[in-house]
Scaffold this active site. Structure first.
Site, PDB file in Angstrom:
ATOM      1  N   ASP A  55       0.850  -1.187   0.000  1.00 55.07           N
ATOM      2  CA  ASP A  55       0.000   0.000   0.000  1.00 55.07           C
ATOM      3  C   ASP A  55       0.885   1.235   0.000  1.00 55.07           C
ATOM      4  O   ASP A  55       1.585   1.504   0.972  1.00 55.07           O
ATOM      5  CB  ASP A  55      -0.903  -0.003   1.231  1.00 55.07           C
ATOM      6  CG  ASP A  55      -1.764   1.242   1.298  1.00 55.07           C
ATOM      7  OD1 ASP A  55      -2.484   1.506   0.313  1.00 55.07           O
ATOM      8  OD2 ASP A  55      -1.701   1.952   2.313  1.00 55.07           O
ATOM      9  N   TYR A  60       3.399  10.036   0.860  1.00 55.30           N
ATOM     10  CA  TYR A  60       4.437   9.452   1.702  1.00 55.30           C
ATOM     11  C   TYR A  60       5.837   9.849   1.232  1.00 55.30           C
ATOM     12  O   TYR A  60       6.812   9.632   1.931  1.00 55.30           O
ATOM     13  CB  TYR A  60       4.330   7.930   1.733  1.00 55.30           C
ATOM     14  CG  TYR A  60       3.019   7.379   2.228  1.00 55.30           C
ATOM     15  CD1 TYR A  60       2.122   8.149   2.969  1.00 55.30           C
ATOM     16  CD2 TYR A  60       2.665   6.070   1.952  1.00 55.30           C
ATOM     17  CE1 TYR A  60       0.920   7.628   3.410  1.00 55.30           C
ATOM     18  CE2 TYR A  60       1.470   5.535   2.396  1.00 55.30           C
ATOM     19  CZ  TYR A  60       0.598   6.328   3.120  1.00 55.30           C
ATOM     20  OH  TYR A  60      -0.592   5.805   3.554  1.00 55.30           O
ATOM     21  N   LYS A  89      -2.554   6.018  -3.697  1.00 56.13           N
ATOM     22  CA  LYS A  89      -3.649   6.941  -3.384  1.00 56.13           C
ATOM     23  C   LYS A  89      -3.345   8.339  -3.915  1.00 56.13           C
ATOM     24  O   LYS A  89      -2.210   8.784  -3.848  1.00 56.13           O
ATOM     25  CB  LYS A  89      -3.858   7.007  -1.871  1.00 56.13           C
ATOM     26  CG  LYS A  89      -4.199   5.667  -1.238  1.00 56.13           C
ATOM     27  CD  LYS A  89      -4.297   5.792   0.248  1.00 56.13           C
ATOM     28  CE  LYS A  89      -3.329   5.043   1.076  1.00 56.13           C
ATOM     29  NZ  LYS A  89      -2.178   4.420   0.624  1.00 56.13           N
ATOM     30  N   HIS A 122      -7.124   9.288  -1.077  1.00 55.63           N
ATOM     31  CA  HIS A 122      -6.551   9.160   0.259  1.00 55.63           C
ATOM     32  C   HIS A 122      -7.474   9.744   1.320  1.00 55.63           C
ATOM     33  O   HIS A 122      -7.540   9.251   2.436  1.00 55.63           O
ATOM     34  CB  HIS A 122      -5.193   9.865   0.308  1.00 55.63           C
ATOM     35  CG  HIS A 122      -4.286   9.324   1.365  1.00 55.63           C
ATOM     36  ND1 HIS A 122      -3.005   8.954   1.082  1.00 55.63           N
ATOM     37  CD2 HIS A 122      -4.465   9.076   2.669  1.00 55.63           C
ATOM     38  CE1 HIS A 122      -2.431   8.499   2.189  1.00 55.63           C
ATOM     39  NE2 HIS A 122      -3.301   8.564   3.160  1.00 55.63           N
TER      40      HIS A 122
END
Length: 146
Positions: A55, A60, A89, A122
């Site tokens: 994932d 990030y 996402k 997200h």
């Protein structure tokens, strides 16, 4: 105790399309505590140990390093692309017209993939989180905190 997971023994969920998704996977968030290099090294180790679900998310800020790991794993014959289920996402600032496609294109480029298996929103509405804030920080929409 074994160091490896037999991917065939991991429970899977069958989608209406017939595709199966492993019920156990690895999330790649960690930018609040770990470097992108540490996360990508963990992804490589997880692939070696038998993990097949990863994932990811553009926010990030490690998808480019993880892409290097995926490319290395494929090149070394550790795993085939079709054996992995990779999600990512779109972040909150990319909900506008055409922005989702731009975000997906960047994710695909960074992850060095032709496709992701699942692409999520997200967060269900555009909002703002200050860079480096943790999950407990307030969410601000149109100048107000929720």
């Amino acid at each position: 105790m074994s160091k490896f997971i037999d991917p065939a023994k991991v429970p899977k969920h069958r989608l209406y399309t017939g595709e199966e998704i492993p019920c156990i996977g690895m999330g790649t968030f960690g930018s609040d505590r770990f470097s992108a290099e540490e996360i990508s090294n963990a992804v490589y180790g997880a692939i070696q140990c038998g993990y097949r679900l990863f994932d990811c998310a553009s926010v990030y800020q490690n998808e480019d390093q993880i892409g290097e790991v995926f490319e290395k794993a494929f090149r070394n014959g550790l795993v085939k692309r079709e054996e992995l289920h990779i999600t990512s996402k779109v972040w909150n600032d990319m909900h506008g017209r055409g922005d989702v496609l731009l975000s997906l294109a960047k994710t695909l480029k960074d992850l060095k993939l032709d496709y992701v298996d699942t692409y999520f929103l997200h967060w269900p509405f555009p909002n703002y989180h200050a860079p480096g804030c943790d999950g407990d920080a307030g969410t601000r929409i149109r100048g107000r905190f929720l």
